[in-house]
Design a protein around this motif. Structure first.
Motif, PDB file in Angstrom:
ATOM      1  N   SER A 290       2.062  28.437  20.316  1.00  0.00           N
ATOM      2  CA  SER A 290       2.286  27.530  19.194  1.00  0.00           C
ATOM      3  C   SER A 290       1.512  26.234  19.340  1.00  0.00           C
ATOM      4  N   GLY A 291       0.560  26.168  20.296  1.00  0.00           N
ATOM      5  CA  GLY A 291      -0.094  24.907  20.626  1.00  0.00           C
ATOM      6  C   GLY A 291      -0.866  24.279  19.487  1.00  0.00           C
ATOM      7  N   ALA A 292      -1.688  25.051  18.776  1.00  0.00           N
ATOM      8  CA  ALA A 292      -2.523  24.471  17.732  1.00  0.00           C
ATOM      9  C   ALA A 292      -1.685  23.884  16.609  1.00  0.00           C
ATOM     10  N   ALA A 293      -0.673  24.605  16.163  1.00  0.00           N
ATOM     11  CA  ALA A 293       0.186  24.107  15.086  1.00  0.00           C
ATOM     12  C   ALA A 293       0.953  22.873  15.526  1.00  0.00           C
ATOM     13  N   ARG A 294       1.439  22.872  16.768  1.00  0.00           N
ATOM     14  CA  ARG A 294       2.182  21.725  17.273  1.00  0.00           C
ATOM     15  C   ARG A 294       1.271  20.501  17.391  1.00  0.00           C
ATOM     16  N   LEU A 295       0.030  20.702  17.843  1.00  0.00           N
ATOM     17  CA  LEU A 295      -0.922  19.595  17.935  1.00  0.00           C
ATOM     18  C   LEU A 295      -1.186  19.006  16.559  1.00  0.00           C
TER      19      LEU A 295
END
Length: 389
Positions: A290-295
């Motif tokens: 989920s890193g890109a969306a969270r960033l």
């Protein structure tokens, strides 16, 4: 007279340069040589002066930025008298630098004459595409060189290519032009005589596209199309670099994670903000995948300045994308004495950049006058004897 700090022990003190360059790249190279202590004799045509000088009594501010501190001579090189005066300067000079297309010096009969009057002079030529090959006689400027080098960005509603906001080719060629000039002078000082140095501005620009150029070269050897260069990588998988929108596009930040560890730390910072509204404390582990969306969500909640400060505090390279006004107002430049105040012949005062380096025990060479009026120093410089008196 022109007040200025003493050049002290600047490394090029006493070096005399005949500057036949115009526009940006060449004059920037000679301005850097001036900053290192050299005396610059800038030669312009009385009927065809430097293209960025501007019209009217007052020269354009950008012309002052590149040419303040240089002595100015108006010589018509299309005439026998003008060429004779130029060769008198060359006989006393250590370096001659020009950025004409290759045919110009030959057409004027100067290519061979320079070496006849001063066999030990260093000559530096900065043509757009070099002195050989199918493009040798083409005239090139920043926009055309950058387009031919593929240094464009995609933008606009239709994704049309756009050139960079500044002429990268001119700045880079100017720096390399100064560097190879110093190399030529060093070669002469080592007892090897005068050097003839050529710098292709287009090839200089190709140094700036780095991995893309090397990847394309390797791919062409495999006779396969080059894969598109990734603009952004998912934070959880490895190093991340790019320009990202903050505050839903109201500001932008550049982030350059050089290691997977920095990327993981970035993701943990975004996760902490998501979990606790940015409160300081322990950083929870990221949720897998989920890193890109969270960033993106974290960036949307904060300004570029706030994001850059947060990341810089933990050692992640980041900087807000600024406009020119914000750059000029940066207190760091004032604190380091970056700016020099100059005044033109009409009394206008403005700031120009100083040299980007510092040499111990040798203060930066700074003038208080702007660029000299066209031909202001012709008679005095031509009347000087070889000892400069």
């Amino acid at each position: 007279g022109r007040a200025r700090d003493s050049p002290g022990d600047l490394p090029l003190r006493g070096v005399r340069v005949v500057d036949l360059t115009a526009m940006w790249a060449g004059p920037y190279a000679t301005r850097l040589l001036l900053d290192l202590g050299a005396t610059i004799w800038k030669v312009e045509g009385p009927r065809r002066p430097d293209g960025i000088r501007g019209r009217g009594a007052a020269a354009a501010p950008f012309f002052h930025e590149l040419n303040h501190g240089k002595l100015n001579l108006a010589l018509d090189l299309a005439t026998e008298a003008g060429r004779a005066d130029l060769l008198r300067l060359v006989a006393r000079a250590d370096l001659v630098i020009e950025n004409f297309s290759p045919r110009v010096m030959g057409n004027l009969g100067l290519a061979s004459a320079i070496r006849r009057v001063n066999r030990d002079v260093v000559t530096v030529s900065m043509p757009a595409f070099g002195r050989s090959g199918p493009y040798r006689d083409y005239v090139g400027y920043g926009a055309t060189l950058e387009a031919l080098a593929g240094l464009v960005v995609q933008g606009g509603a239709g994704g049309e290519p756009r050139l960079p906001a500044v002429a990268v080719s001119d700045a880079l060629s100017g720096v390399l032009g100064a560097a190879v000039s110093v190399a030529g002078l060093y070669r002469r000082a080592a007892g090897h005589g005068g050097a003839d140095v050529e710098l292709s501005q287009w090839e200089a620009l190709l140094q700036a596209i780095g991995d893309e150029l090397l990847d394309a070269a390797r791919t062409s050897l495999r006779h396969a199309p080059a894969p598109p260069a990734p603009r952004r990588r998912a934070p959880a998988r490895g190093p991340l670099a790019g320009i990202f929108a903050c505050e839903h596009g109201r500001s932008w930040v550049a982030i350059a994670c050089g290691t997977p560890q920095q990327t993981r730390l970035l993701d943990r910072i975004a996760a902490a903000d998501e979990a606790s509204s940015g409160a300081a404390g322990s950083l929870p582990p990221p949720r897998r995948g989920s890193g890109a969306a969270r960033l993106d969500a974290w960036l949307a909640r904060h300004s570029a300045e706030a994001v850059a400060a947060r990341l810089a505090a933990v050692g992640i390279p980041a900087a807000p994308v600024r406009d020119v006004a914000a750059i000029c107002a940066d207190p760091l430049l004032e604190a380091r004495g970056f700016w020099a105040a100059v005044e033109d012949e009409t009394g206008r005062r403005f700031r120009v950049p100083g040299p980007p380096w510092r040499i111990a025990d040798a203060p930066p060479r700074r003038g208080t006058d702007g660029a000299r009026p066209l031909g202001a120093d012709t008679a005095r410089v031509l009347s000087e004897r070889d000892d400069g008196r």
